[in-house]
Design a protein around this motif. Structure first.
Motif, short mmCIF file in Angstrom:
data_model
loop_
_atom_site.label_atom_id
_atom_site.label_comp_id
_atom_site.label_asym_id
_atom_site.label_seq_id
_atom_site.Cartn_x
_atom_site.Cartn_y
_atom_site.Cartn_z
N GLY A 128 0.83 -1.32 0.04
CA GLY A 128 -0.07 -0.12 -0.20
C GLY A 128 0.86 1.34 0.04
N PRO A 129 0.31 2.11 0.76
CA PRO A 129 1.27 3.48 0.67
C PRO A 129 2.44 3.36 1.12
CG PRO A 129 -1.19 3.82 1.68
CD PRO A 129 -0.81 2.29 1.68
N ALA A 130 2.75 2.12 2.08
CA ALA A 130 4.11 2.23 2.47
C ALA A 130 5.50 1.82 1.51
CB ALA A 130 4.29 1.13 3.66
N ASP A 131 4.81 1.60 0.17
CA ASP A 131 5.60 1.20 -0.92
C ASP A 131 6.22 2.50 -1.27
OD1 ASP A 131 7.32 -0.03 -2.66
OD2 ASP A 131 5.54 -0.65 -3.92
N HIS A 132 7.62 2.68 -1.63
CA HIS A 132 8.24 3.68 -2.12
C HIS A 132 9.51 3.42 -3.10
CE1 HIS A 132 10.28 3.03 1.69
NE2 HIS A 132 11.17 3.55 1.01
N TRP A 133 10.09 4.28 -3.73
CA TRP A 133 10.91 3.84 -4.56
C TRP A 133 12.21 3.45 -4.10
CZ3 TRP A 133 11.09 3.14 -9.63
CH2 TRP A 133 12.51 2.94 -10.45
N GLY A 134 12.80 3.94 -2.95
CA GLY A 134 13.95 3.47 -2.27
C GLY A 134 13.66 2.37 -1.38
N ILE A 135 12.63 1.55 -1.51
CA ILE A 135 12.19 0.55 -0.42
C ILE A 135 13.32 -0.67 -0.58
CG2 ILE A 135 10.71 -0.79 -1.93
CD1 ILE A 135 8.93 -1.05 0.56
N ASN A 136 13.71 -1.32 0.42
CA ASN A 136 14.46 -2.51 0.57
C ASN A 136 14.11 -3.72 -0.67
OD1 ASN A 136 15.98 -4.98 0.85
ND2 ASN A 136 16.47 -4.05 2.99
N SER A 137 14.94 -3.81 -1.45
CA SER A 137 14.39 -4.65 -2.86
C SER A 137 14.12 -6.11 -2.24
CB SER A 137 15.60 -4.72 -3.78
OG SER A 137 16.76 -5.46 -3.11
N SER A 138 14.37 -6.54 -1.24
CA SER A 138 14.02 -7.93 -0.61
C SER A 138 12.56 -7.87 -0.29
CB SER A 138 14.64 -8.40 0.32
OG SER A 138 14.60 -7.19 1.85
N LEU A 139 12.01 -6.78 -0.07
CA LEU A 139 10.44 -6.66 0.33
C LEU A 139 9.69 -6.67 -1.11
CD1 LEU A 139 10.75 -4.00 3.09
CD2 LEU A 139 10.54 -6.41 3.29
N ILE A 140 10.20 -6.43 -2.16
CA ILE A 140 9.28 -6.50 -3.23
C ILE A 140 9.75 -7.27 -4.56
CG2 ILE A 140 8.54 -4.01 -2.96
CD1 ILE A 140 10.59 -3.18 -5.40
N GLU A 141 10.83 -7.92 -4.23
CA GLU A 141 11.31 -8.87 -5.37
C GLU A 141 10.35 -10.02 -5.68
OE1 GLU A 141 14.53 -11.39 -2.41
OE2 GLU A 141 15.36 -9.81 -4.16
N ALA A 142 9.58 -10.49 -4.75
CA ALA A 142 8.72 -11.47 -5.16
C ALA A 142 7.31 -10.94 -5.60
CB ALA A 142 8.20 -12.34 -3.67
N ASP A 143 7.28 -9.66 -5.83
CA ASP A 143 6.05 -9.31 -6.42
C ASP A 143 6.17 -8.53 -7.96
OD1 ASP A 143 3.88 -9.10 -4.08
OD2 ASP A 143 5.97 -8.77 -3.16
N VAL A 144 7.72 -8.08 -7.98
CA VAL A 144 7.98 -7.28 -9.12
C VAL A 144 8.67 -8.03 -10.19
CG1 VAL A 144 8.43 -4.86 -10.19
CG2 VAL A 144 7.42 -5.20 -7.94
#
Length: 576
Positions: free
Chosen positions: A47-63
């Protein structure tokens, strides 16, 4: 007689330079406000917590990760821009249903990022047409400015154009849909073109022949300095609405021109308003500390049937000589007469080609400065600096080496630099290790094409005879403006061709076009040191020398001058 470049002329010239700075801001601000920042799909579960500089390990399963082109593995720009993993253990992907995350390191927001105009071919094309809308306005404004300024005067047209440019720019700031934004940016382009051309005329019409050639170049320096200043303003105001307000507010100071700017005495004389012209000339002489005779008499152009040797100048070529006044009066009625002769027709079409290519490549490079690797503010600064250097080149060389050599050499420099970029794009390392070379080559290309632009104005004016000289420059400029309409699509070509070749193609096309124009420019006549053509026959005679490169251009001028003397004697004998 009031002085070539006294205090009075300097004040008027500074006002024209201010108009050039305002125009430079309006011309290039789309590079910033219509920039599409780096982006990717927003991860729904964050949700809103997602941002460009977020730790890649938190999104690599989704993107999904990009297959290549990552400078630093795991960095934000290593992820796909427009897709999410489908989940459920499949290899399927979905669109960005939760919106987008944008890189805000360079911009807080731009017009496309605020409206989420990304990852959709139709919307991306629409963003490109928003840049084109301003260029359409430029095309219309370049055509209208001459008509309006000749009819209503330089002062009201310049002030009105500046106000139109500023108010339309401010109005586009509150626009929240692309259609009203399109119309308003078109009006900005109309005001920009009219302000630039009228300001140029204001800047040189007060100045004497000795200083006029330098004044014509220095006002272009002011334009380039404006581009450099805009980089600093854009760096401070990173939100597109704030930047647009600053750019739109600057021309509104033109309201002060009502008290500082004066009407052109040349225009007043041409309209028969001799008393106003005389009062203005006397005021200028007083400011410059020059004493004018009490019996000063001004006459409309139709009564100026003779010129003294002191008044003759290549820079005063807008006034016909007595030997050609009758011919010019008929020739002024139609610029199309240059097409009745094969040699002048080919010369004219060649010059149209030069302007078309120069304008297309120039604006293509200017608008694509934000697509170059590296920080957009640094590349924009280098782009503006390259433009400033590009104006210095013709100022220094065109009077020594000649127009043809300077112009062709500039085009060949642009062609060599831009065509070489394809090797960096296609064969350079994926980690961007040669990005510095790509930017350097692009800047060399900008220097070359800007230099050619600087020569084109002077060369065109010297190539055509007095009766159609202004129309020739205007028609050539219109051909160039037609080329600018393609520039946004050339600059954004990499958006529609997803490969390294797509990134290289705009610069390669620009280089090939510059090479073509450079080669064909060698067929044009040299005009350095010649007597300017006064009649269509003089123009034809000049065009006929284009293939005789071994003959000094002064010989062409000598032949034209001798023929003019013969015509003058014949006219005198017939009058007797």
């Amino acid at each position: 007689k009031i002085g070539s470049f006294g205090r009075f002329q300097k004040i008027q010239y500074l006002l024209a330079c201010f108009a050039a700075v305002c125009c430079s801001w309006a011309a290039i601000v789309p590079v910033y406000i219509l920039n599409v920042p780096k982006h990717r799909c927003r991860v729904p579960r964050l949700g809103p917590a997602d941002h460009w500089g977020i730790n890649s390990s938190l999104i690599e399963a989704d993107v999904p990760l990009k297959k290549s082109g990552c400078a630093v593995p795991g960095a934000a720009d290593c992820f796909e821009a427009c897709r999410l993993n489908g989940g459920n253990g499949t290899n399927s992907t979905t669109g960005c249903s939760a919106g987008f995350v944008f890189d805000k390191s360079e911009f807080i927001d731009t017009f496309p990022s605020e409206l989420n105009y990304v990852c959709d071919a139709g919307r991306e094309v629409l963003v490109t047409t928003l840049v084109q809308s301003q260029l359409i306005g430029v095309l219309i404004g370049a055509w209208m400015s001459g008509i309006l300024s000749d009819r209503f005067g330089r002062k009201p047209v310049l002030i009105g154009s500046m106000l139109l440019m500023g108010l339309s720019g401010l109005a586009s700031t509150v626009s929240s849909d692309p259609y009203s934004f399109w119309v308003l940016r078109c009006l900005v382009g109309l005001g920009f073109a009219s302000s630039l051309t009228t300001g140029f005329v204001v800047g040189i019409e007060f100045i004497g022949p000795q200083a006029r050639i330098h004044a014509g170049i220095v006002i272009q320096y002011a334009y380039a300095v404006g581009l450099i200043l805009l980089v600093g303003v854009a760096h401070l105001l990173r939100y597109w609405r704030w930047l647009n307000i600053a750019v739109g507010a600057l021309p509104l100071f033109s309201i002060l021109l009502i008290w500082l700017l004066v009407e052109s005495p040349r225009w007043l004389i041409s309209r028969g308003r001799l008393a106003e012209a005389e009062a203005l000339i006397r005021k200028a002489a007083k400011v410059n500390g020059v004493e004018l005779p009490t019996d000063l008499e001004l006459r409309p152009p139709s009564e100026n049937v003779s010129k003294t040797p002191d008044s003759e100048s290549a820079d005063d070529s807008d006034r016909s000589s007595p030997t050609s006044s009758a011919a010019d009066s008929s020739e002024q009625t139609s610029f199309l007469r240059v097409f009745t002769n094969k040699q002048t027709a080919l010369m004219t079409m060649n010059m149209f080609l030069q302007w078309w290519v120069i304008a297309l490549v120039y604006y293509g490079l200017s608008l694509s400065s934000g697509n170059l690797p590296g920080d957009i503010y640094l590349t924009s600064f280098l782009n503006a600096l390259a433009e400033l250097i590009g104006y210095v080149v013709p100022h220094a060389l065109a009077g020594r080496l000649g127009r043809r050599v300077t112009h062709a050499g500039s085009m060949f420099l642009a062609a060599a630099a831009l065509c070489s970029t394809i090797f960096v794009e296609l064969f350079g390392p994926a980690d961007g290790g040669l990005d510095w070379l790509l930017v350097t080559l692009a800047m060399l290309g900008k220097i070359g094409i800007t230099s050619a632009f600087g020569v084109a104005y002077l060369w065109t004016a010297e190539m055509f005879h007095t009766g159609v000289r202004q129309m020739a420059v205007g028609s050539s400029s219109t051909a160039g403006r037609a080329g600018t309409l393609l520039a946004p699509f050339l600059a954004d070509m990499r958006k529609f061709i997803a490969s390294s070749f797509g990134a290289a193609l705009p610069l390669l096309i620009s280089g090939c076009l510059a090479l073509l124009a450079g080669l064909t420019s060698l067929l044009l006549p040299e005009t350095l040191g010649i007597e300017l053509p006064e009649t269509l026959e003089d123009c034809r005679r000049l065009a006929a020398w284009r293939s005789r490169a071994t003959v000094e251009p002064q010989d062409v001028g000598k032949e034209i001058k001798e023929q003019q003397a013969v015509d003058e004697n014949a006219n005198r004998d017939s009058a007797v």
